[in-house]
Design a protein around this motif. Sequence first.
Motif, mmCIF file in Angstrom:
data_model
loop_
_atom_site.group_PDB
_atom_site.id
_atom_site.type_symbol
_atom_site.label_atom_id
_atom_site.label_comp_id
_atom_site.label_asym_id
_atom_site.label_seq_id
_atom_site.Cartn_x
_atom_site.Cartn_y
_atom_site.Cartn_z
ATOM 1 N N GLU A 30 0.755 -1.203 0.219
ATOM 2 C CA GLU A 30 0.075 0.027 -0.006
ATOM 3 C C GLU A 30 0.718 1.267 0.126
ATOM 4 O OE1 GLU A 30 -3.309 -2.797 1.456
ATOM 5 O OE2 GLU A 30 -1.426 -2.366 2.364
ATOM 6 N N LYS A 513 -8.770 -5.290 4.702
ATOM 7 C CA LYS A 513 -9.065 -4.546 3.705
ATOM 8 C C LYS A 513 -9.552 -3.066 4.134
ATOM 9 C CE LYS A 513 -13.287 -6.475 2.377
ATOM 10 N NZ LYS A 513 -13.899 -7.132 1.412
ATOM 11 N N THR A 516 -7.958 0.259 5.336
ATOM 12 C CA THR A 516 -6.907 0.792 4.329
ATOM 13 C C THR A 516 -6.723 2.260 4.583
ATOM 14 O OG1 THR A 516 -7.310 -0.954 2.888
ATOM 15 C CG2 THR A 516 -6.291 0.792 1.994
ATOM 16 N N GLU A 520 -3.650 4.794 5.867
ATOM 17 C CA GLU A 520 -3.278 5.987 5.216
ATOM 18 C C GLU A 520 -3.316 7.208 5.827
ATOM 19 O OE1 GLU A 520 -5.155 5.420 1.624
ATOM 20 O OE2 GLU A 520 -3.922 3.655 1.160
#
Lengths: 556, 440
Positions: A30, A513, A516, A520
């Motif tokens: 990622e 997931k 995510t 970030e």
Amino acid sequence: MYRPSVMFGLVVLGAVSCVGGFEGGMGEGEGGAGGTGATGGSGGSGGQASPVECKGALDVGLTALPRLTPAEYNNTVQYLLKDTTLRPGDSFSGSASAVDGAAVSKNEVAQYVEAAERMAAKAVTNMAALLSCDTATVGEDECAKRFIDSFGRRAYRRALVDEQRNGLFNVYRVNKAAAGFAKGIETVVQAFLLSPEFIYRVEVGTPSGTANINRLDGYELATRLSYLLWATTPDDTLLSSAAMGKMDTVDGIRTEVRRMMGDTKTRRTITAFHDQWLLDDFSSLTKDTRVYATFTPALRQAMRDETVKFAENVVADGDGRLQTLFTAPYTMVNATMATFYGMPGITGTAFVKADVDPAQRAGLLTHPSLMSLYAKANMSSPIFRGKFVREGLLCQHIPEFGGEIKPPDPNPNLTTRQLFAEHTKNPSCAGCHTLMDPLGFGFENYDGIGRYRTTDNKKPVDANGEVTGTAAVDGKYVGAVELAKKLAASSEVHECVANQWFMYAFGRDITNKYDTCSREQVFGAFRSANQNIRELIAALTVSDAFRHKRLTLGGN
Amino acid sequence: MLRRDFLKGLGTAAGAMPLLAATSRKAEAGLYPKRLIFVFSGNGTIAERWAPTGTETDWTPGRILEPLLPHKSHVNVLDGIKNETSYHGPGDGHMKGIGCLLTGTELLAGTQFKCGGTNPCAGWGGGISLDEYLANTLSARGQLPTKFRTLNLGVGVGGATVWSRMSYAGADRPNTPITDPAVVFQTVFKDLTLSRTDLDRLRAQKKSVLDYVTGRIGSVQQRVGADDRLKLQAHLDGIRDIERQLATAQPSACTAPAVPTATTRSPFPEQLKAQTDLMVKALSCDLTRIVTLQWGQSVSGVRMTWIPGVDRGHHDYSHDGDTNADSIEKLTLINRWYTEQFAYLLEQLKLVREGDGTMLDNTVVVWGNELGRGNSHSRERIPFVMAGSAGGYFRTGRYLKYAKDPHQNLLVSLCHAMGVEDQAKFGNPAYCTGPLRGLR
């Protein structure tokens, strides 16, 4: 022996294949993908960046009903019962982290009951300290009611509702009738300490507008903050802030976080994180005393303390930067560690800052604790050390060898490095070992308990190594000091550290997931703040994941 | 060993043993209940120094099992049993070795444990273990009247990880062994020290508190998500267990043992003896019939420095190569020490008279391990030792060789011996073929 290692080796960034190196597998993580990870609204080094706005629907991962860890339980009962000698959690066999997710077992429930009975019996021997009212003035029943409300607000981390209030008063009433006022209060204390609202962090929240995801209310957020930053229950100030709606905004949360991070209780979190991330199982480490006679339990304890004190020094007292954590030319020593390092003039058990030879040591990575942990009982281990760097610092994944491993015993005629040369000669070993050995060879200047050495079995140490599989810091290096500098400059390492904190904070692995965007948000803030770990911690508390609760994975 | 010095204290249980109604089994066991004890020690063994020599009925134990000589006629040595399940599903050899031992079911996938790169990584055990299964089944049939359905005890067992848990209430539901002798005493025997009046008062008091707590659990369950509800249900199960204990009559003819002096900080051998003694007492008082006793855990790192020459952790030694004669010798001594403890347990069971025989006759004790050999993590030759005939169910005194028969077959046989005779398989049926041959 083993405890769950929540911080280690859980993160799969791309599929690393043992065969044929790792081209094609790396770079898909990622971190490099960009995604929605723009640091919009970043205030740069001020650390007041707004959370990254997530595009698309709100999404967060699931951690089912966190239970107080033994350490949190101790801290909490000490605060509630105003008795710092209480440590019932020490005999609980629960996990050091809420991450294991196991449901409680019947013996653990029995332990809670036993502990609650013991603590309640002790608490009522000093009724004046426990109660906030005088029974002679207001009457026993009125005083019991007030106690239920005041103690309850702390024990349940929010104001009581009538259902609770009435149920508790009934416990009091029945037992007072049977055995007197003190027994009434004692059983109420038991009831509090055995309630799910006390043992667990119950989070209900309110609908967020996204299916299966609720927004936490102020009290629930206050509780999350307190257990993350202080490893204990919210204080009255925090509960009041929650009551006044101050936790409902990001700014309000930030204000509380600033206050809380100024409190020494934050050091509990810094210590617990580094223990779990770097020193899993260290307290049970033993060495072959024929080879390492000086590795006593006392030295082991001092090594561990050095590392957590150093982390505290950097994160709480120093500039907070990851680069400092990795490369600082100083450490923290007491008399035991000073003797170990050969530093004159340092006495006593307290840890003080001391310079190290910057050619020999740099930050955490060369700490004797880590060098001992990632070594064998009778020699160093470039493999364990390389594996640690690959998994613990780069958050990459090394597949397990399915066959039977017959590790070589020490050979007085070979250096450790020579002993493991087979790995790179034999193609069936090389696939995986090129992921570990070249990263680990640079640590050969440190023996199996972390003493600096220039010879190994009377031969000169060869500390040439190579970093591979990173975006920007690949290349040959000599010695762990240079390696530490390379790693400190690696965005993969920065992201890995952010992810390690994320796992610590939320008790779930980061391969899911759902988190995510929150990851970030956290990594973006860390990057904007020049890898300041204090800002990283603050960023955790304003992420979507922190402010919401997923109720179920169903329906997604 | 000073074993003889502490025989006296336990003898009292024999005379005090109440006559029990034959609730559990109509068969020849008659007046005395059948018991199951499952003992665990870790890190494998040194098979060539463990295995007996000779024939099925005329055999001599290897050096490691020599301390069993006085009990030979009560013992079966099972050589060649494979933990087949542990070669399936996620997890490393230690994890699967202990996690499949009593469940016969693969571990769940999970992310909470360091897994050395196996993919997927392992979570907790994937099914109910033998002890819990027997308790559920016998309870449902009205054949388990004891105050404690099971006891899970341990010595030197680490924190909550898949490496340290053998008993499971179900998939993802590890049971925590009690490791503190004082807690065992408090939990199992404290009530026996109270007068009838005090006990009744205490029970009413506990009930008032637990009634409130169960009400809170129900109330919270209504407001939270499904995953949270499951965890609260496990908590409620634990509370219900305590409530059931409160409602069970005390065995009237039993007295509490002395308060144990060993703590979790005492030397390992002292803790082990204390837990063993408390366990035997609980069984002899018929406070429970099903016990697991973990001596350490998988990957046990206990430094058994009371054995001359041993200075490293058990697990460290277990990883040395086969050519390292010193380590092989140390591992021999370590495993032989555990055999001595097993023999001590058998002695204690024999000291409790039950009719013409002893409690050992009405018990089956099984000693297992998560590995066959430590350095290779092989699980093809788990060093199982059984003792006691479970009321004449098993023929004992034999050295039995197997050809990698799955260990789940042994679990089936144990079900049968304990009165669950209709058990066809145990755990994942793919790795089980029925009862273990040759035991009867």
